[in-house]
Design a protein around this motif. Structure first.
Motif, PDB file in Angstrom:
ATOM      1  N   THR A 117       0.837  -1.213   0.000  1.00 49.66           N
ATOM      2  CA  THR A 117       0.000   0.000   0.000  1.00 49.66           C
ATOM      3  C   THR A 117       0.864   1.252   0.000  1.00 49.66           C
ATOM      4  OG1 THR A 117      -0.220   0.137   2.429  1.00 49.66           O
ATOM      5  CG2 THR A 117      -1.808  -1.234   1.259  1.00 49.66           C
ATOM      6  N   VAL A 118       1.823   1.283  -0.932  1.00 50.05           N
ATOM      7  CA  VAL A 118       2.753   2.417  -1.032  1.00 50.05           C
ATOM      8  C   VAL A 118       2.215   3.474  -1.990  1.00 50.05           C
ATOM      9  CG1 VAL A 118       5.088   3.138  -1.650  1.00 50.05           C
ATOM     10  CG2 VAL A 118       4.721   0.975  -0.467  1.00 50.05           C
ATOM     11  N   GLY A 119       2.041   3.088  -3.256  1.00 45.33           N
ATOM     12  CA  GLY A 119       1.510   4.047  -4.215  1.00 45.33           C
ATOM     13  C   GLY A 119       2.528   4.590  -5.189  1.00 45.33           C
ATOM     14  N   LEU A 120       3.809   4.238  -5.042  1.00 46.75           N
ATOM     15  CA  LEU A 120       4.814   4.652  -6.023  1.00 46.75           C
ATOM     16  C   LEU A 120       4.672   3.793  -7.275  1.00 46.75           C
ATOM     17  CD1 LEU A 120       7.958   5.074  -3.741  1.00 46.75           C
ATOM     18  CD2 LEU A 120       6.544   6.888  -4.711  1.00 46.75           C
ATOM     19  N   SER A 121       4.870   4.421  -8.429  1.00 44.31           N
ATOM     20  CA  SER A 121       4.720   3.695  -9.697  1.00 44.31           C
ATOM     21  C   SER A 121       5.715   4.229 -10.707  1.00 44.31           C
ATOM     22  CB  SER A 121       3.295   3.836 -10.233  1.00 44.31           C
ATOM     23  OG  SER A 121       3.166   3.197 -11.494  1.00 44.31           O
ATOM     24  N   ILE A 122       6.429   3.316 -11.340  1.00 45.19           N
ATOM     25  CA  ILE A 122       7.351   3.694 -12.414  1.00 45.19           C
ATOM     26  C   ILE A 122       6.747   3.361 -13.769  1.00 45.19           C
ATOM     27  CG2 ILE A 122       9.688   3.371 -13.331  1.00 45.19           C
ATOM     28  CD1 ILE A 122      10.605   2.527 -10.593  1.00 45.19           C
ATOM     29  N   VAL A 123       5.932   2.311 -13.817  1.00 49.27           N
ATOM     30  CA  VAL A 123       5.387   1.833 -15.082  1.00 49.27           C
ATOM     31  C   VAL A 123       4.195   2.662 -15.539  1.00 49.27           C
ATOM     32  CG1 VAL A 123       3.707   0.211 -14.140  1.00 49.27           C
ATOM     33  CG2 VAL A 123       4.856  -0.330 -16.296  1.00 49.27           C
ATOM     34  N   ASN A 124       3.666   3.548 -14.698  1.00 43.47           N
ATOM     35  CA  ASN A 124       2.473   4.355 -14.967  1.00 43.47           C
ATOM     36  C   ASN A 124       1.228   3.462 -14.977  1.00 43.47           C
ATOM     37  OD1 ASN A 124       0.516   6.195 -15.639  1.00 43.47           O
ATOM     38  ND2 ASN A 124       1.643   7.087 -17.363  1.00 43.47           N
ATOM     39  N   THR A 125       0.579   3.401 -13.825  1.00 35.96           N
ATOM     40  CA  THR A 125      -0.554   2.507 -13.633  1.00 35.96           C
ATOM     41  C   THR A 125      -1.673   2.754 -14.637  1.00 35.96           C
ATOM     42  OG1 THR A 125      -0.017   2.656 -11.272  1.00 35.96           O
ATOM     43  CG2 THR A 125      -2.062   1.567 -11.850  1.00 35.96           C
ATOM     44  N   ALA A 126      -1.845   3.999 -15.053  1.00 33.27           N
ATOM     45  CA  ALA A 126      -2.930   4.338 -15.979  1.00 33.27           C
ATOM     46  C   ALA A 126      -2.776   3.644 -17.333  1.00 33.27           C
ATOM     47  CB  ALA A 126      -2.997   5.847 -16.170  1.00 33.27           C
ATOM     48  N   LEU A 127      -1.529   3.265 -17.697  1.00 35.31           N
ATOM     49  CA  LEU A 127      -1.291   2.636 -18.993  1.00 35.31           C
ATOM     50  C   LEU A 127      -1.402   1.126 -18.952  1.00 35.31           C
ATOM     51  CD1 LEU A 127       1.763   4.798 -20.196  1.00 35.31           C
ATOM     52  CD2 LEU A 127      -0.678   5.127 -20.670  1.00 35.31           C
ATOM     53  N   LEU A 128      -1.696   0.569 -17.797  1.00 31.35           N
ATOM     54  CA  LEU A 128      -1.853  -0.879 -17.700  1.00 31.35           C
ATOM     55  C   LEU A 128      -3.189  -1.310 -18.293  1.00 31.35           C
ATOM     56  CD1 LEU A 128      -0.531  -1.552 -14.073  1.00 31.35           C
ATOM     57  CD2 LEU A 128       0.686  -1.918 -16.227  1.00 31.35           C
ATOM     58  N   SER A 129      -3.277  -2.562 -18.660  1.00 32.09           N
ATOM     59  CA  SER A 129      -4.517  -3.099 -19.219  1.00 32.09           C
ATOM     60  C   SER A 129      -5.566  -3.257 -18.117  1.00 32.09           C
ATOM     61  CB  SER A 129      -4.251  -4.453 -19.870  1.00 32.09           C
ATOM     62  OG  SER A 129      -3.814  -5.390 -18.894  1.00 32.09           O
ATOM     63  N   SER A 130      -6.800  -3.481 -18.535  1.00 34.29           N
ATOM     64  CA  SER A 130      -7.882  -3.651 -17.561  1.00 34.29           C
ATOM     65  C   SER A 130      -7.644  -4.867 -16.677  1.00 34.29           C
ATOM     66  CB  SER A 130      -9.226  -3.795 -18.299  1.00 34.29           C
ATOM     67  OG  SER A 130      -9.511  -2.632 -19.040  1.00 34.29           O
ATOM     68  N   THR A 131      -7.083  -5.927 -17.240  1.00 35.94           N
ATOM     69  CA  THR A 131      -6.790  -7.120 -16.448  1.00 35.94           C
ATOM     70  C   THR A 131      -5.759  -6.818 -15.370  1.00 35.94           C
ATOM     71  OG1 THR A 131      -7.246  -8.518 -18.376  1.00 35.94           O
ATOM     72  CG2 THR A 131      -6.017  -9.515 -16.552  1.00 35.94           C
ATOM     73  N   SER A 132      -4.706  -6.094 -15.741  1.00 40.38           N
ATOM     74  CA  SER A 132      -3.674  -5.739 -14.766  1.00 40.38           C
ATOM     75  C   SER A 132      -4.236  -4.832 -13.681  1.00 40.38           C
ATOM     76  CB  SER A 132      -2.498  -5.051 -15.465  1.00 40.38           C
ATOM     77  OG  SER A 132      -1.817  -5.947 -16.315  1.00 40.38           O
ATOM     78  N   LYS A 133      -5.082  -3.890 -14.059  1.00 37.16           N
ATOM     79  CA  LYS A 133      -5.692  -3.021 -13.057  1.00 37.16           C
ATOM     80  C   LYS A 133      -6.531  -3.826 -12.067  1.00 37.16           C
ATOM     81  CE  LYS A 133      -5.976   1.066 -16.057  1.00 37.16           C
ATOM     82  NZ  LYS A 133      -6.888   2.008 -16.775  1.00 37.16           N
ATOM     83  N   SER A 134      -7.262  -4.808 -12.577  1.00 39.60           N
ATOM     84  CA  SER A 134      -8.078  -5.643 -11.692  1.00 39.60           C
ATOM     85  C   SER A 134      -7.195  -6.443 -10.740  1.00 39.60           C
ATOM     86  CB  SER A 134      -8.948  -6.588 -12.519  1.00 39.60           C
ATOM     87  OG  SER A 134      -9.793  -5.861 -13.397  1.00 39.60           O
ATOM     88  N   ILE A 135      -6.060  -6.946 -11.250  1.00 41.12           N
ATOM     89  CA  ILE A 135      -5.131  -7.691 -10.392  1.00 41.12           C
ATOM     90  C   ILE A 135      -4.545  -6.776  -9.326  1.00 41.12           C
ATOM     91  CG2 ILE A 135      -2.925  -8.930 -10.358  1.00 41.12           C
ATOM     92  CD1 ILE A 135      -3.590  -9.952 -13.171  1.00 41.12           C
ATOM     93  N   ILE A 136      -4.204  -5.561  -9.708  1.00 44.54           N
ATOM     94  CA  ILE A 136      -3.633  -4.597  -8.744  1.00 44.54           C
ATOM     95  C   ILE A 136      -4.658  -4.261  -7.662  1.00 44.54           C
ATOM     96  CG2 ILE A 136      -2.737  -2.258  -8.474  1.00 44.54           C
ATOM     97  CD1 ILE A 136      -0.778  -4.147  -9.773  1.00 44.54           C
ATOM     98  N   ILE A 137      -5.935  -4.165  -8.035  1.00 45.65           N
ATOM     99  CA  ILE A 137      -6.987  -3.906  -7.035  1.00 45.65           C
ATOM    100  C   ILE A 137      -7.004  -5.023  -5.988  1.00 45.65           C
ATOM    101  CG2 ILE A 137      -9.487  -3.799  -6.674  1.00 45.65           C
ATOM    102  CD1 ILE A 137      -9.728  -2.368  -9.345  1.00 45.65           C
ATOM    103  N   VAL A 138      -6.939  -6.266  -6.458  1.00 47.94           N
ATOM    104  CA  VAL A 138      -6.947  -7.407  -5.529  1.00 47.94           C
ATOM    105  C   VAL A 138      -5.710  -7.386  -4.642  1.00 47.94           C
ATOM    106  CG1 VAL A 138      -6.940  -9.920  -5.356  1.00 47.94           C
ATOM    107  CG2 VAL A 138      -8.343  -8.796  -7.094  1.00 47.94           C
ATOM    108  N   ILE A 139      -4.556  -7.085  -5.216  1.00 49.82           N
ATOM    109  CA  ILE A 139      -3.315  -7.039  -4.429  1.00 49.82           C
ATOM    110  C   ILE A 139      -3.392  -5.948  -3.371  1.00 49.82           C
ATOM    111  CG2 ILE A 139      -0.830  -6.655  -4.524  1.00 49.82           C
ATOM    112  CD1 ILE A 139      -0.812  -7.790  -7.323  1.00 49.82           C
ATOM    113  N   MET A 140      -3.916  -4.777  -3.736  1.00 49.90           N
ATOM    114  CA  MET A 140      -4.054  -3.686  -2.759  1.00 49.90           C
ATOM    115  C   MET A 140      -4.954  -4.094  -1.609  1.00 49.90           C
ATOM    116  SD  MET A 140      -4.256  -0.083  -4.904  1.00 49.90           S
ATOM    117  CE  MET A 140      -5.695  -0.551  -5.849  1.00 49.90           C
ATOM    118  N   PHE A 141      -6.059  -4.733  -1.948  1.00 45.07           N
ATOM    119  CA  PHE A 141      -7.003  -5.158  -0.905  1.00 45.07           C
ATOM    120  C   PHE A 141      -6.375  -6.196   0.021  1.00 45.07           C
ATOM    121  CE2 PHE A 141     -10.161  -8.404   0.308  1.00 45.07           C
ATOM    122  CZ  PHE A 141     -10.923  -7.641   1.184  1.00 45.07           C
TER     123      PHE A 141
END
Length: 607
Positions: free
Chosen positions: A551-575
């Motif tokens: 639950t840091v929030g730093l990003s080098i890859v730019n989260t906005a450019l990830l695919s919808s699948t990756s965003k969904s995986i990141i949501i689960v990881i954050m939770f």
């Protein structure tokens, strides 16, 4: 004198008297049940009207109808609440009487004010629109009844850890719904992006898929700030706090549940602990907001909100900012007061509430000693016991801060920090070491980091903050005990001793399980995002997954450019990272029966 008739009349009197009491008791219960239903319906109506009013765009003619609805819902909420209070008189603590009495006086004044304006057509000059007064008064009345959620939880047969996780899921989806309201965002916002933003705020992560500064309106930013505050402390803590304040008593089951969630040692002190945590949080955030406010210039729009938002975001270790470039914006470059204030808020939020409470106890005892030296009447000072957990958390935090600062400086001195002065280099290195411990703020462009610095930050993010804090990661205590266990095993010692105390085997098992589950969660998420975005740099994707889990929030890859699948995986990881995989899995697979048999011990060759 014949007293038989008198006895008959007395018997009839007491018969009718007891029958009347029974009737009044049943009638009172009926009225209270009706009042609760009416209060619930009025609350839902109030929330619906409020959401329609602030979440959608209507004409001025239609908006005027909302003002009438605010009047009606307030009348019903006020009547239902105090009718139930009158019929169900409860004992309260002194602080409960103060809160409830103040609320009754305030809401009664608002009631008469509303009647004069709405019925008598009398305009009173109070400097605040009447509908705002009604909204605030209705909200206060509703909040005073929020403790009833605890009674509803008594009927839910779930473990405290699973209930804690489900509360986060509910808040995340509610937050996503609020962010999807038309008045909350500027450009079209997909539900996935709204869900991601809500999850990032509630899990106090700080990863963003849309720019908080430009894509969300002022209302949307307020929603994000509230989600951060709720996520940092937990909705169960707020519910328990208001229940304790407005009633003074709670059920034994509620005490057990909150004791498990808040990791309290005793049942009796759990609500005092919650009260201290919430008061400390608001006090520290208010102090931080004041310092930020007086050290930013007029180039910052909405200075007051900017200060409050960043104080809440920093103390809760969220990393959200109302500036597009965050703290690296030109308006804040070289502003050491703001940077160091936010860094200290991050440290205070990440070091853990047990440390803050112990610091308060030491300061209180020290003040008593000073007063006792100048007064004849002695004031009692508490006997403070040694707290090994606090000692480990503080020492490990200091060690990691120093290690991170020095390593950052040495690794980036000739790289991304080359253009800065020596003072700026050390400030940036210190802030980077602090921020990597689950905060997510950045004062420089982190995409310029070299690979050694990236892996250094991955390590700092993975460790995270301390137990009982708003931060994530495996926690400093887990890391320190793992090092102690490794060192003692190499030295051939069978037990671990810290500060003249022996660490139990159950704690060591939890350390091992926590580390293993964190690695498994990060690995599975890492493989998932690599499959979903194979063109991205694997190192940066690993950085993203660790940042989400911790639950840091730093990003080098730019989260906005990830695919919808990756965003969904990141949501689960954050939770999972915010709730904790150990608490989540034990809540789901908790075994309710004990095994009273034991098997023979068998040692295995493992190397």
């Amino acid at each position: 004198m014949d007293i038989e008739p008198l006895k008959k009349y007395r018997e009839k009197f007491f018969k009718y008297w007891f029958l009347a009491q029974d009737f009044l008791r049943e009638f009172s219960r009926f009225i209270k049940s009706i009042g609760n239903v009416v209060f619930t319906l009025a609350t839902l109506a109030y929330l619906g009207v409020l959401l329609l009013h602030i979440g959608f765009r209507f004409s001025d003619v239609f908006t005027s109808d909302f003002y009438k609805l605010y009047h009606y819902t307030f009348y019903v909420i006020y009547t239902a609440k105090y009718l139930e209070e009158f019929l169900n008189w409860r004992k309260r603590r002194i602080i409960g009487w103060i809160y409830e009495g103040s609320l009754f006086l305030l809401s009664t004044v608002v009631l008469f004010y509303s009647i004069l304006v709405h019925i008598g057509q009398v305009q009173l000059e109070v400097g605040i629109p009447e509908f705002v007064v009604l909204i605030i008064a209705s909200a206060l009345l509703i909040v005073s009844e929020i403790y009833k959620l605890m009674s509803l939880l008594d009927n839910i047969k779930l473990s405290p850890s699973l209930l804690f996780a489900l509360s986060f899921i509910v808040i995340i989806f509610c937050g996503a719904g609020l962010l999807k309201l038309p008045n909350a965002h500027v450009l079209p916002l997909t539900f996935l992006d709204a869900l991601f933003t809500s999850a990032s705020a509630v899990c106090v992560t700080g990863l963003i898929v849309v720019d908080t500064a430009t894509e969300f309106t002022f209302f949307g930013q307020i929603v994000i700030m509230v989600l951060i505050q709720i996520g940092g402390l937990g909705i169960m803590a707020f519910t328990g706090f208001f229940g304790f304040i407005f009633t003074g008593t709670v059920s034994f089951k509620d005490r057990l549940m909150l004791k498990d969630i808040m990791s309290s040692d005793t049942l009796g002190g759990v609500f005092r602990l919650i009260t201290k945590i919430i008061l400390f949080t608001f006090l520290i955030e208010a102090l931080g907001a004041a310092i930020i406010y007086f050290n930013v210039g007029p180039e910052i729009q909405h200075r007051f909100f900017f200060s409050v938002f960043h104080a809440v975001s920093a103390f809760c270790n969220a990393g959200f900012s109302t500036l597009s470039a965050g703290l690296a914006s030109p308006e804040l470059l070289g502003n050491y007061w703001v940077s160091l204030t936010i860094a200290n808020l991050i440290i205070l939020g990440g070091i853990g509430f047990p440390v803050l409470i112990l610091m308060y106890a030491y300061l209180k005892n020290y003040a008593y000693k000073i007063l006792n030296s100048s007064r004849k009447k002695k004031m009692p000072a508490a006997v403070l016991q040694q707290n090994i957990g606090v000692r480990i958390a503080v020492s490990t935090t200091i060690f990691l801060l120093v290690l991170g600062t020095v390593a950052y400086y040495l690794l980036e001195n000739k790289g991304s920090l080359n253009a800065w002065s020596d003072i700026d280099k050390w400030v940036i290195a210190f802030f980077g070491s602090v921020s990597a411990r689950t905060a997510g703020f950045n004062v420089v462009d982190i995409s310029a980091w070299t690979y050694p610095t990236v892996f250094l930050m991955i390590f700092l993010m993975w460790v995270g903050g301390s137990p009982g804090s708003t931060s994530g990661g495996i926690k400093t205590t887990t890391f320190a005990l793992a090092l102690h266990t490794t060192y003692n095993f190499i030295r051939g010692r069978n037990s671990i001793h810290v500060g003249f105390r022996k660490i139990g085997n159950e704690t060591i098992r939890r350390v091992l399980v926590t580390i293993v589950l964190s690695v498994i969660t990060i690995f599975i998420g890492f493989v998932g995002v690599m499959l979903a975005d194979p063109e991205k740099n694997p190192t940066y994707l690993l950085f993203e997954c660790v940042s989400a889990y911790a639950t840091v929030g730093l990003s080098i890859v730019n989260t906005a450019l990830l695919s919808s699948t990756s965003k969904s995986i990141i949501i689960v990881i954050m939770f999972v990272g915010r709730v904790g995989p150990l608490a989540l899995l034990t809540g789901i697979f908790k075994i309710h029966h004990m095994r009273y048999h034991k098997y023979p011990i068998q040692d295995l060759v493992i190397n």
